[in-house]
Structures are given as structure tokens and as C-alpha cells.
Write a protein that holds these residues in place. Structure first.
Motif, PDB file in Angstrom:
ATOM      1  N   LEU A  60       0.632  -1.168   0.002  1.00 34.55           N
ATOM      2  CA  LEU A  60       0.163  -0.390  -0.016  1.00 34.55           C
ATOM      3  C   LEU A  60       0.748   1.034  -0.182  1.00 34.55           C
ATOM      4  CD1 LEU A  60      -0.349   0.747   2.905  1.00 34.55           C
ATOM      5  CD2 LEU A  60      -1.726  -0.756   3.348  1.00 34.55           C
ATOM      6  N   THR A  62       1.124   4.641   1.499  1.00 34.35           N
ATOM      7  CA  THR A  62       0.994   5.203   3.258  1.00 34.35           C
ATOM      8  C   THR A  62       0.542   6.774   3.475  1.00 34.35           C
ATOM      9  OG1 THR A  62       3.505   6.019   3.684  1.00 34.35           O
ATOM     10  CG2 THR A  62       3.529   4.115   3.844  1.00 34.35           C
ATOM     11  N   GLN A  68       5.117   0.559   1.278  1.00 36.00           N
ATOM     12  CA  GLN A  68       5.145  -0.668   2.878  1.00 36.00           C
ATOM     13  C   GLN A  68       4.736  -1.788   1.752  1.00 36.00           C
ATOM     14  OE1 GLN A  68       5.855   0.002   5.368  1.00 36.00           O
ATOM     15  NE2 GLN A  68       6.058  -2.467   5.663  1.00 36.00           N
ATOM     16  N   ILE A  70       3.089  -5.287   2.143  1.00 32.79           N
ATOM     17  CA  ILE A  70       2.554  -6.261   3.435  1.00 32.79           C
ATOM     18  C   ILE A  70       2.798  -7.949   3.635  1.00 32.79           C
ATOM     19  CG2 ILE A  70       0.294  -6.848   4.279  1.00 32.79           C
ATOM     20  CD1 ILE A  70       1.720  -3.541   4.687  1.00 32.79           C
ATOM     21  N   GLN A  71       3.112  -8.375   1.960  1.00 34.86           N
ATOM     22  CA  GLN A  71       3.459  -9.861   1.812  1.00 34.86           C
ATOM     23  C   GLN A  71       3.959 -10.354   0.579  1.00 34.86           C
ATOM     24  OE1 GLN A  71      -0.422 -11.493   1.750  1.00 34.86           O
ATOM     25  NE2 GLN A  71       0.237 -14.259   2.494  1.00 34.86           N
ATOM     26  N   TYR A  93      -5.347  -1.973  -1.062  1.00 36.73           N
ATOM     27  CA  TYR A  93      -3.956  -2.414  -1.411  1.00 36.73           C
ATOM     28  C   TYR A  93      -3.061  -2.355  -2.907  1.00 36.73           C
ATOM     29  CZ  TYR A  93      -3.963  -4.012   3.372  1.00 36.73           C
ATOM     30  OH  TYR A  93      -3.534  -4.428   4.998  1.00 36.73           O
ATOM     31  N   ARG A 139       5.494 -13.495  11.230  1.00 35.61           N
ATOM     32  CA  ARG A 139       5.645 -12.494  11.196  1.00 35.61           C
ATOM     33  C   ARG A 139       5.257 -10.997  11.907  1.00 35.61           C
ATOM     34  NH1 ARG A 139       4.857  -8.565   6.158  1.00 35.61           N
ATOM     35  NH2 ARG A 139       6.101  -7.648   6.534  1.00 35.61           N
ATOM     36  N   ILE A 140       4.386 -11.246  12.436  1.00 38.77           N
ATOM     37  CA  ILE A 140       3.807  -9.823  13.686  1.00 38.77           C
ATOM     38  C   ILE A 140       5.218 -10.772  15.388  1.00 38.77           C
ATOM     39  CG2 ILE A 140       2.753  -8.871  15.674  1.00 38.77           C
ATOM     40  CD1 ILE A 140      -0.211  -9.898  13.288  1.00 38.77           C
ATOM     41  N   ILE A 143       7.784  -8.636  13.399  1.00 39.08           N
ATOM     42  CA  ILE A 143       8.526  -7.677  13.562  1.00 39.08           C
ATOM     43  C   ILE A 143       8.862  -6.326  14.793  1.00 39.08           C
ATOM     44  CG2 ILE A 143       7.145  -5.534  12.848  1.00 39.08           C
ATOM     45  CD1 ILE A 143       5.262  -7.107  10.514  1.00 39.08           C
ATOM     46  N   SER A 173      11.357  -2.383   2.001  1.00 39.18           N
ATOM     47  CA  SER A 173      10.275  -1.904   2.185  1.00 39.18           C
ATOM     48  C   SER A 173       9.786  -3.185   3.616  1.00 39.18           C
ATOM     49  CB  SER A 173       9.333  -1.727   1.460  1.00 39.18           C
ATOM     50  OG  SER A 173       7.902  -1.641   1.351  1.00 39.18           O
ATOM     51  N   PHE A 174       9.977  -3.493   2.917  1.00 40.04           N
ATOM     52  CA  PHE A 174       8.742  -5.395   3.552  1.00 40.04           C
ATOM     53  C   PHE A 174       9.710  -5.523   5.431  1.00 40.04           C
ATOM     54  CE2 PHE A 174       9.089  -9.878   4.653  1.00 40.04           C
ATOM     55  CZ  PHE A 174       7.273  -9.920   5.154  1.00 40.04           C
ATOM     56  N   LEU A 175      10.304  -5.224   5.002  1.00 41.63           N
ATOM     57  CA  LEU A 175      11.683  -5.247   6.287  1.00 41.63           C
ATOM     58  C   LEU A 175      11.285  -4.499   7.091  1.00 41.63           C
ATOM     59  CD1 LEU A 175      14.696  -7.365   5.206  1.00 41.63           C
ATOM     60  CD2 LEU A 175      12.853  -8.376   6.063  1.00 41.63           C
ATOM     61  N   GLY A 176      11.143  -3.195   7.028  1.00 41.59           N
ATOM     62  CA  GLY A 176      10.490  -1.733   7.966  1.00 41.59           C
ATOM     63  C   GLY A 176      11.878  -1.091   7.804  1.00 41.59           C
TER      64      GLY A 176
ATOM     65  N   ILE B  70       0.415 -10.573  21.211  1.00 43.44           N
ATOM     66  CA  ILE B  70       0.577 -10.832  19.351  1.00 43.44           C
ATOM     67  C   ILE B  70      -1.307 -10.611  18.825  1.00 43.44           C
ATOM     68  CG2 ILE B  70       0.347 -12.401  17.227  1.00 43.44           C
ATOM     69  CD1 ILE B  70       3.293 -11.498  18.675  1.00 43.44           C
ATOM     70  N   LEU B 137      -3.531  -9.388   8.023  1.00 39.80           N
ATOM     71  CA  LEU B 137      -2.781  -8.205   7.453  1.00 39.80           C
ATOM     72  C   LEU B 137      -3.433  -7.244   7.503  1.00 39.80           C
ATOM     73  CD1 LEU B 137      -3.176 -10.089   3.640  1.00 39.80           C
ATOM     74  CD2 LEU B 137      -1.079 -10.478   5.311  1.00 39.80           C
ATOM     75  N   ILE B 140      -0.687  -5.768  10.289  1.00 38.92           N
ATOM     76  CA  ILE B 140       0.279  -5.221   9.877  1.00 38.92           C
ATOM     77  C   ILE B 140       0.105  -4.385   9.314  1.00 38.92           C
ATOM     78  CG2 ILE B 140       2.307  -6.213   7.707  1.00 38.92           C
ATOM     79  CD1 ILE B 140       1.714  -8.361   8.522  1.00 38.92           C
ATOM     80  N   ILE B 143       0.651  -1.600  12.215  1.00 39.21           N
ATOM     81  CA  ILE B 143       1.869  -1.644  12.968  1.00 39.21           C
ATOM     82  C   ILE B 143       3.086  -0.472  12.189  1.00 39.21           C
ATOM     83  CG2 ILE B 143       3.540  -3.580  13.824  1.00 39.21           C
ATOM     84  CD1 ILE B 143       2.047  -5.447  14.211  1.00 39.21           C
ATOM     85  N   PHE B 144       2.778  -0.858  10.993  1.00 44.88           N
ATOM     86  CA  PHE B 144       3.822   0.089  10.008  1.00 44.88           C
ATOM     87  C   PHE B 144       3.536   1.314  10.233  1.00 44.88           C
ATOM     88  CE2 PHE B 144       5.172  -3.487   8.277  1.00 44.88           C
ATOM     89  CZ  PHE B 144       6.729  -4.439   8.594  1.00 44.88           C
ATOM     90  N   ASN B 145       2.493   1.430   9.515  1.00 41.67           N
ATOM     91  CA  ASN B 145       1.306   3.303   9.205  1.00 41.67           C
ATOM     92  C   ASN B 145       0.924   3.685  10.188  1.00 41.67           C
ATOM     93  OD1 ASN B 145       2.378   2.724   6.767  1.00 41.67           O
ATOM     94  ND2 ASN B 145       1.102   0.738   6.791  1.00 41.67           N
TER      95      ASN B 145
END
Lengths: 190, 190
Positions: A60, A62, A68, A70-71, A93, A139-140, A143, A173-176, B70, B137, B140, B143-145
Motif C-alpha cells: 500500500l 502510506t 509499504q 505487506i506480503q 492495497y 511475521r508479527i 516485526i 520496505s517489507f522489513l521496515g 500478538i 494483514l 501488519i 503496525i507499520f503505518n
């Protein structure tokens, strides 16, 4: 070809030759060029995709204008935007091919009839979703608890081929983390 | 009582009275006291839980010794640790009641037979998992945005009763902020 998806389904459930014929007649093959979109923000998602070949990212934009991720999805994974697919709400998305790709398309409006005719598909998708859901919870966990660097090291170890095929800025971007920081991590390793 | 879970299943799929009897004879009711565990790290998860009453949190202890929440679950949600449940690997997570609670227990080793006898359960769990997966999803994405403050404001608006019933330090852990900062946000609002 539908041989890959049929093999994947048969790893999880039994379907007869007749059911296979019903299934494949409802599915569609689609070639997607690198950078082409299966879904863009603002559109309603109406399809689910099994990846025959290639790699996709769900991302997406931001409020600050950054992408960003997501997957990611590669061969043998299903990828879609379930919230939009299920509710009919416009998606936030983008779903984009990161390489030239081929997907098997399952259209939402054919789903109910198809599942009624091949009940084993319910089980197949339940099992696929359990795996995908569990991966998202992990994944959460990552993160929150691993730094960008630690996540990168883990991914490089667990999925070396995947890390190689993803453009660097998308992986960052996936890893922040920033692409510059990822570039530094990569050069440290080499 | 099993009336709540049967109602929930019938919102998604049709099951006959006979199937209901088969189902409920395979399920188990369990009372859980506040702070009691359904699963602790190091154990193998062998059950899936439908929450009849109460609230649960899935969390882990970080290498630094902090609790990281989580996921939360309340009435009408299923909660488990799918990775451990499916693979038989010891879990990294704790699943704990945050209030006195009652759950309906579906044991893993009964699942296959139960699903074979009531195929509609495959569909029910597929639909439940699609919703849960899509929620993760979105999580996630948040969390990032969103900042911790923005996530808190959003949760307070969308789930005001839920925010009220969760101990403050657990909500802070879920949002990735300190309890002190959350306390400040709460007092600003009042």
C-alpha cells in the motif's frame, strides 16, 4: 497449464479425475508482465490467485507517500486481498507482479458453485489458510522482536533464493528498513 | 453450553440436528480462571478454542524478558497456536485468560474424523480463517503505518468495550508502546 495447481491440491486432499475436469474448466490462466497489477487501490478485489510462476507483492501507499510491502507471494502460494474479496469494499492495497508471471485465476463469483461441486476444495483452502494465517502471526512476532537486520539475516538463511529474486527496495520496505541500510547489510555479508 | 458455538456455525453454514449432536458430543466445555494458561511456551498445542465467554491473549516473552502480545480473542472467536497445532512443534507462545472464561475445546486428534462426518465444518473454518487472516494483514498494515497513539485511538473508536476490558499493560504491549505512554493517552482523552 493447470498441472501445478492440481499437484498442489492433491498434496492436501483427494480429488477425482472428474472433479479435476470441473475445477480446471472454472479456472483461468493469465500471463502477467513484470510491474503489471492484479489489483490497484480503490478497486474491488474479485479474484484469488494461485501463482504458477513468478513473484507478487501486496503493498500500500502510506499517507507519507511510501510503498509499504505487506506480503510477498511466490510459486505454489495463493495471493489475494481477502478483506475486499469477501466484503466487496474497495481495496487499500496494490497487488503487483515483481517479475513476468503466470497465475491461475479463481473468480469469486464461481467460488460457491465450484466448492459445492468439489467439497474437498473447502478442506484444501482451510489447510492453506491455516498455514498462511500462522505465517502472519509469526511475521508479527518478528516485526516486534527482531531488528530489520535480524529479520534480513533470518530471511537470507531460510529463503536465500527468495531474497535474491526480490528487488532490494521492496525487500527493504517489507522489513521496515531503508534501501540504503539493506544495501549496507548485503555488502557486509559479501 | 454449546448453544453459542452452534449459533455461530449456523451463521456460516447449515448443519442438521443430527450433525449438531455429533459435533457437540466431540466438543468439551472448559472453565478457565483469570490468568490461567491454555498453552505455555515449550508445550505442543493440541487444541483449538472457541471463546464462549471471556478474553484471551496470545503472547510471548521476548529475549529481553518483556511480554509481547500478538493477538487477543474474545467471545465468538477461535484462538489457538496453529503452527504448533499443525506441525506438532513446541510452541513459542503463551495462551492465557485475561478474565474468568469459558471455552469450547476442539481437540486436534478428533478433528479429522469430525470434519469427515460433518463436511460443512471445513467450509465454516475456511470462512473463519479468511476473516482472521485478513485481520492479521490489516494489523501488519497498522503496525507499520500508524503510531501507537493512532492505533490506540482507532481501537478505542472501533472497539470501545474491548479497550475497556483489557488490562492497560497488555493493551500497551499489543500496541508496542509503554504502559506509561498509554496511561498518558487515556488521561488525555478523559
Amino acid at each position: 497449464m493447470f498441472s501445478r495447481i492440481v499437484t498442489h491440491i492433491r498434496k492436501h486432499v483427494s480429488i477425482s479425475a472428474e472433479e479435476e475436469a470441473i475445477l480446471t474448466s472454472a479456472l483461468e490462466l493469465r500471463d502477467i508482465k513484470k510491474k503489471e497489477f492484479l489489483l490497484e487501490a480503490g478497486e474491488v478485489c474479485r479474484e484469488n490467485y494461485f501463482i504458477n510462476q513468478g513473484c507478487f507483492r501486496l503493498y500500500l501507499i502510506t499517507p507519507k507517500g511510501n510503498e509499504q510491502v505487506i506480503q510477498f507471494g511466490i510459486e505454489d502460494w495463493w495471493i489475494t486481498e481477502y478483506f475486499s474479496l469477501k466484503t466487496g469494499a474497495p481495496s487499500q492495497y496494490y497487488l503487483q507482479a515483481t517479475e513476468n508471471a503466470e497465475v491461475v485465476v479463481l473468480k469469486r463469483h464461481l467460488e460457491d458453485e465450484l466448492f459445492a461441486r468439489i467439497p474437498q476444495l473447502e478442506r484444501y483452502f482451510r489447510l492453506v489458510l491455516e498455514k498462511a494465517y500462522s505465517a502472519q502471526l509469526n511475521r508479527i512476532h518478528y516485526i516486534f522482536n527482531l531488528t530489520g537486520e535480524e529479520q534480513y539475516r533470518m530471511m537470507s538463511q531460510k529463503y536465500p533464493e527468495f531474497v535474491q529474486r526480490i528487488p532490494q527496495y521492496m525487500l527493504a520496505s517489507f522489513l521496515g528498513i531503508t534501501p540504503e541500510f539493506l544495501s549496507m547489510l548485503r555488502s557486509k555479508k559479501d
